[in-house]
Design a protein around this motif. Structure first.
Motif, PDB file in Angstrom:
ATOM      1  N   ARG A  59      37.867 -11.834  48.791  1.00 50.79           N
ATOM      2  CA  ARG A  59      37.972 -12.231  47.386  1.00 50.79           C
ATOM      3  C   ARG A  59      38.821 -13.479  47.232  1.00 50.79           C
ATOM      4  O   ARG A  59      38.579 -14.305  46.352  1.00 50.79           O
ATOM      5  CB  ARG A  59      38.584 -11.093  46.565  1.00 50.79           C
ATOM      6  CG  ARG A  59      37.681  -9.888  46.422  1.00 50.79           C
ATOM      7  CD  ARG A  59      38.410  -8.754  45.725  1.00 50.79           C
ATOM      8  NE  ARG A  59      37.726  -7.484  45.930  1.00 50.79           N
ATOM      9  CZ  ARG A  59      38.246  -6.318  45.624  1.00 50.79           C
ATOM     10  NH1 ARG A  59      39.446  -6.241  45.093  1.00 50.79           N
ATOM     11  NH2 ARG A  59      37.578  -5.207  45.843  1.00 50.79           N
ATOM     12  N   ILE A 116      27.851 -11.150  43.480  1.00 53.31           N
ATOM     13  CA  ILE A 116      28.942 -10.538  44.252  1.00 53.31           C
ATOM     14  C   ILE A 116      28.787 -10.867  45.735  1.00 53.31           C
ATOM     15  O   ILE A 116      29.753 -11.244  46.405  1.00 53.31           O
ATOM     16  CB  ILE A 116      28.973  -9.007  44.036  1.00 53.31           C
ATOM     17  CG1 ILE A 116      29.392  -8.688  42.589  1.00 53.31           C
ATOM     18  CG2 ILE A 116      29.925  -8.339  45.019  1.00 53.31           C
ATOM     19  CD1 ILE A 116      29.287  -7.231  42.221  1.00 53.31           C
ATOM     20  N   ASN A 143      35.620  -6.569  41.461  1.00 45.25           N
ATOM     21  CA  ASN A 143      35.676  -7.461  42.619  1.00 45.25           C
ATOM     22  C   ASN A 143      36.497  -8.720  42.331  1.00 45.25           C
ATOM     23  O   ASN A 143      36.373  -9.726  43.030  1.00 45.25           O
ATOM     24  CB  ASN A 143      34.254  -7.847  43.042  1.00 45.25           C
ATOM     25  CG  ASN A 143      33.578  -6.763  43.858  1.00 45.25           C
ATOM     26  OD1 ASN A 143      33.707  -6.723  45.080  1.00 45.25           O
ATOM     27  ND2 ASN A 143      32.870  -5.864  43.192  1.00 45.25           N
TER      28      ASN A 143
END
Length: 341
Positions: A59, A116, A143
């Motif tokens: 991330r 994503i 996320n």
């Protein structure tokens, strides 16, 4: 409680809250109530919750890619919005991935999964008209992907929003038609579970009430494209007490109404006034040309992208920001000229 590695989804299930609430509570986000933050943090500590180090590292890799989901690429409004977005993104050194939901909830879910997997650093979304559940949007937040909704907003998700002033735009257009002499104005809407439809309907209703005209539910129909605009207008224009004006959800619907009125050999705007919404290319291609509301879509796109990049570049800023883009009435040939005062 689940045995083994405890995840955010496990905590959410055990405490009966959403995963995004858990995620933000663990970060001490002030948008989450102090009571809930304390509950989540104490539960996580007691059960030895540890963030997934691999997920965090992924991330935190800044991809400089922005994901955008729109209902329809061929729609003039959305194509102009995208132009505004890309102008700002390119200037700031970001790339844009564009996904089209085609007004389909299940395809929209797949679009979210695509973003994503692409590890986008932020997402700009205008939801499909068939979307009534929002777990897939929550997954973006889970996320750590900031989300900005534009035009068709999702009130079920705690995120920033950029919208057109749909209420005032519709109120202004209907008021203009009333001042030009219309007494019975029909409103052709998109599905009413959408905020954009609710706001435009309220603008229509308040203009009708301001001038003490009767609110007639029979004049409010669901029609948000050209075929439905034509079909519904053919029905309503052949009733004994036909309306003398139409406020359409968009220019495509307005063009269908115009076609029906011409088919029935009604004079426009003398017998029937018509106003669209969007100021799309089709509004100047019709004969006569459509009166419409300009939504300034490039401005919508620019402001949405600016807002998102602020979130991407300042992740600790949890301030909620909503921006409203004003509309402009473009008077052409499908509405009567206002009488001289």
């Amino acid at each position: 409680m689940k045995k083994g590695h405890l995840t955010i989804k496990d905590i959410a299930k055990d405490l009966n809250v959403s995963p995004s609430t858990v995620s933000r509570a663990l970060k001490d986000n002030p948008d989450i109530s102090l009571e809930t933050r304390k509950l989540v943090q104490e539960y996580a500590k007691k059960n030895k919750y540890k963030p997934n180090a691999l997920a965090l590292s992924l991330r935190n890799q800044h991809t400089n890619i922005i994901g955008v989901i729109v209902p329809e690429l061929a729609n003039h409004f959305f194509s102009a919005v995208l132009s505004g977005m890309e102008t700002i993104a390119e200037d700031k050194g970001y790339q844009v991935i564009i996904c089209q939901s085609s007004e389909d909830y299940h395809k929209e879910i797949r679009n979210v999964q695509t973003l994503i997997k692409a590890r986008v650093c932020g997402a700009l979304i205008s939801q499909a008209k068939t979307t009534t559940q929002y777990e897939h949007f929550e997954e973006l937040l889970d996320n750590d992907i900031p989300v900005i909704f534009f035009d068709r907003i999702c009130i079920g998700i705690d995120a920033d929003k950029v919208v057109v002033d749909d209420y005032s735009g519709t109120f202004t257009a209907v008021e203009y038609m009333i001042k030009s002499g219309c007494k019975r104005i029909a409103f052709f809407s998109a599905p009413l579970h959408m905020e954009i439809s609710k706001n435009r309907k309220n603008g229509y209703l308040d203009a009708i009430r301001k001038y003490h005209l009767p609110v007639e539910e029979n004049l409010i129909r669901i029609a948000d494209n050209k075929p439905l605009g034509y079909e519904r207008a053919m029905e309503i224009l052949q009733e004994p007490n036909r309306p003398d004006g139409f406020m359409a959800m968009n220019d495509y619907t307005a063009s269908g109404i115009l076609l029906a009125a011409k088919k029935l050999k009604l004079r426009i705007p003398d017998d029937i006034s018509i106003c669209g919404f969007s100021n799309s290319n089709i509004s100047q291609d019709t004969d006569p040309m459509l009166t419409t509301m300009d939504q300034h879509p490039e401005k919508v796109g620019e402001e949405a992208m600016k807002l998102l990049l602020e979130k991407v570049e300042n992740p600790e800023d949890t301030t909620r920001k909503n921006k409203i883009i004003k509309t402009s009435l473009i008077v052409r040939q499908t509405t009567r000229v206002l009488p001289d005062n």
